[in-house]
Scaffold this active site. Structure first.
Site, short mmCIF file in Angstrom:
data_model
loop_
_atom_site.label_atom_id
_atom_site.label_comp_id
_atom_site.label_asym_id
_atom_site.label_seq_id
_atom_site.Cartn_x
_atom_site.Cartn_y
_atom_site.Cartn_z
N CYS A 12 12.70 -3.67 2.88
CA CYS A 12 12.35 -4.64 1.85
C CYS A 12 13.11 -4.34 0.56
CB CYS A 12 10.84 -4.60 1.58
SG CYS A 12 10.31 -5.62 0.19
N TYR A 56 11.09 -3.70 -7.62
CA TYR A 56 9.79 -3.65 -8.30
C TYR A 56 8.84 -2.57 -7.82
CZ TYR A 56 5.19 -5.22 -9.98
OH TYR A 56 3.96 -5.28 -10.55
N GLY A 83 -1.04 0.56 -4.96
CA GLY A 83 -2.32 -0.04 -4.64
C GLY A 83 -3.41 0.50 -5.53
N CYS A 104 12.34 -13.23 1.16
CA CYS A 104 11.63 -13.91 0.07
C CYS A 104 12.59 -14.67 -0.83
CB CYS A 104 10.79 -12.92 -0.74
SG CYS A 104 11.71 -11.48 -1.31
N CYS A 138 0.84 -1.19 0.00
CA CYS A 138 0.00 0.00 0.00
C CYS A 138 0.88 1.24 0.00
CB CYS A 138 -0.92 0.01 1.22
SG CYS A 138 -2.00 -1.42 1.35
N ASP A 150 13.15 -8.66 -17.30
CA ASP A 150 11.98 -8.45 -16.45
C ASP A 150 12.44 -8.39 -15.00
OD1 ASP A 150 9.37 -8.00 -15.81
OD2 ASP A 150 8.60 -9.95 -16.47
N ASP A 151 11.59 -7.82 -14.13
CA ASP A 151 12.01 -7.61 -12.76
C ASP A 151 11.93 -8.86 -11.90
OD1 ASP A 151 9.18 -7.60 -11.56
OD2 ASP A 151 9.07 -6.04 -13.07
N CYS A 185 15.91 -6.51 3.91
CA CYS A 185 15.30 -7.83 4.07
C CYS A 185 15.30 -8.55 2.73
CB CYS A 185 13.88 -7.69 4.61
SG CYS A 185 12.98 -9.26 4.73
N ASN A 219 0.77 0.99 6.02
CA ASN A 219 1.38 0.19 4.97
C ASN A 219 2.22 -0.90 5.64
OD1 ASN A 219 4.17 0.66 2.71
ND2 ASN A 219 2.57 -0.87 2.62
N GLY A 220 1.90 -2.17 5.33
CA GLY A 220 2.66 -3.27 5.89
C GLY A 220 1.75 -4.36 6.41
N CYS A 254 6.36 -13.96 1.82
CA CYS A 254 6.61 -12.73 2.59
C CYS A 254 5.49 -12.56 3.60
CB CYS A 254 6.68 -11.53 1.65
SG CYS A 254 6.84 -9.95 2.53
N SER A 262 9.14 -1.55 -14.71
CA SER A 262 10.30 -1.69 -13.85
C SER A 262 11.42 -2.52 -14.46
CB SER A 262 9.89 -2.27 -12.49
OG SER A 262 9.05 -3.39 -12.65
#
Length: 485
Positions: free
Chosen positions: A257, A263, A45, A457, A17, A366-367, A454, A119-120, A403, A304
């Site tokens: 992150c 991305y 979002g 993922c 978000c 691609d990302d 982080c 957000n999170g 994640c 991206s």
């Protein structure tokens, strides 16, 4: 071949978000500033959005499902008069895609009214929710943000100020949160001790502005001042701007992150002092060194993937060409709420320029490959346009773990790299070669900047505490539930 990939592209349940807030100085309309800020954050979002304003202590708001331009018009914005405001764009993950879950959340309690934008994702949201329900709390939404509101309200009854209540709340909640809290007289910004999600501060004349990304500050004419530090609370009222750093008992490792750079964030944003654009270009340079190939052109998948493609071209000497056109009116495939919508978007979102591609050896950048929704379609599209060879390069490592901090990667069963080798993915996609950004190159991608990030993922190393309830309803993949970092 397509059916093989369809199996990995299921509906996800995690969010990304964007938040925006402004404490005005009387020279700018907060509602219009929030609107411009949300336009710059729309990529974060696309399901719902909202704006809440405070007018002489009275909080009013408007929110609905849809894009910012669909939800707001001049009549609505003119009706939202006030001295400060907060705003939110949402993509659902923790909680369904319904109006009740849209933000900001406006809460009326015994001490007055609060508006919260978050957000999170919290890793202990279910535990908190259960505890609150046992004491009589009645939840109106299914999002973890409401649990944050309840904790703030309850802590406010035990202390002298809203900012103290927020500080006490930060000792209770765990996981990822960049928060904006608006009381009748104050605007408060807070970032979790690990700094998972970005949050920055700027100024427009004497107005103080907060946003998920610096690009949103630019959109409303504000000058970037600094990033909010992990574990920091910033309080703005009529007298001053104050910084508070609660004691969490132990030092937390900064864990921004890394996927923000790969991305999520806009290319023109700076996050924790690092240019998103330059980070993506550096990823392309690394790919060119790690996976060289003889080719006629380098092409980026909009949007991206383009920056990494430019970096690949500069490092390899292979010319960059714009050979894929994106329909700007189609939203981001990755953050569609259901697989059916994702696949529909892929089919109409991208189109090659055939005369550029015909007979050429193409390196396509691609990302990421998460579920495998788009990669086979892109390769097929280039083949049908006449490409002689298609070499796929991915500017992130393979996604191997879900994640739990606010990104749409909910279970290992959805991650194609967990079920196939790189060679098998190459065969399924139809590409002539496939190369991922090495995981040990992420630090180099960030130009070796002294920040913590982080990469859970990719690595499975989760920096924030997780429990059994964190994984409720999700495939765990043999993770140690009680692992603490």
């Amino acid at each position: 071949m397509k059916n093989s990939f369809d199996n990995y592209a299921k509906e996800g349940l995690h969010e990304e978000c964007g938040v925006f807030g402004i404490f005005g100085d009387g020279t700018i309309n907060p509602a219009y500033a929030c609107y411009n800020g949300l336009l710059a954050l729309q990529h974060r979002g696309q399901e719902s959005c909202g704006i809440a304003v405070t007018d002489d202590g009275v909080i009013d708001y408007h929110k609905d499902m849809g894009l910012v331009t669909e939800v707001f018009n001049n009549r609505i914005l003119d009706s939202l008069q006030g001295q400060m405001g907060i705003a939110h764009v949402r993509y659902s993950t923790a909680g369904g895609s319904v109006l009740e879950n849209s933000q900001p959340l406006v809460m009326r309690y015994v001490k007055g009214t609060l508006a919260v934008a978050h957000n999170g994702n919290l890793t202990n949201a279910l535990e908190i929710r259960s505890q609150l329900e046992q004491t009589g709390a009645i939840f109106q939404t299914t999002i973890d943000s409401e649990a944050i509101c309840y904790v703030i309200a309850r802590e406010r009854l035990k202390c002298h100020s809203v900012e103290e209540a927020v500080a006490r709340t930060m000792r209770v909640i765990k996981g990822a949160y960049s928060l904006l809290v608006m009381s009748p007289r104050k605007l408060i910004a807070a970032r979790d001790p690990h700094g998972f999600r970005p949050l920055c501060m700027g100024k427009y004349n004497d107005s103080v502005v907060f946003a998920s990304e610096s690009a949103a500050l630019d959109a409303c004419g504000a000058k970037f001042i600094r990033d909010i530090e992990p574990g920091e609370i910033v309080v703005v009222d009529n007298k001053e701007i104050r910084s508070i750093k609660p004691d969490f008992g132990e030092e937390k490792k900064q864990s921004l992150c890394v996927f923000e750079y790969i991305y999520f964030a806009r290319s023109d944003s700076f996050i924790d002092g690092i240019s998103v654009y330059e980070a993506r270009k550096q990823a392309g340079r690394i790919l060119a060194r790690e996976f060289p190939v003889e080719a006629d052109m380098v092409v980026g998948v909009p949007e991206s993937g383009i920056d990494a493609a430019i970096g690949y071209s500069e490092e390899s000497g292979i010319p960059y060409e714009k050979a894929i056109v994106k329909n700007s009116y189609i939203g981001r495939t990755f953050i569609k709420p259901s697989q059916k919508e994702r696949m529909k978007s892929v089919r109409i979102k991208l189109n090659p320029i055939a005369d550029k591609i015909k007979g050429k050896r193409v390196v396509i950048i691609d990302d990421s490959i998460v579920r495998g929704t788009t990669v086979d379609r892109i390769v097929t599209m280039l083949r049908e346009a006449g490409a002689k060879e298609v070499h796929m390069r991915i500017s992130s490592p393979p996604f191997m773990w879900p994640c739990y901090y606010g990104t749409d990667i909910p279970s290992r069963g959805e991650l194609i790299a967990c079920n196939h080798t790189v060679e098998e993915i190459r065969q399924l996609s139809g590409a002539d070669s496939l190369g991922y950004l090495p995981a040990d190159s992420l630090r180099e991608m960030l130009h070796n900047a002294p920040i913590g990030f982080c990469d859970a993922c990719f690595s499975g190393n989760y920096p924030a505490e997780t429990t059994k309830k964190t994984f409720k309803g999700k495939e765990r993949g043999g993770m140690n539930f009680d692992k603490k970092c």
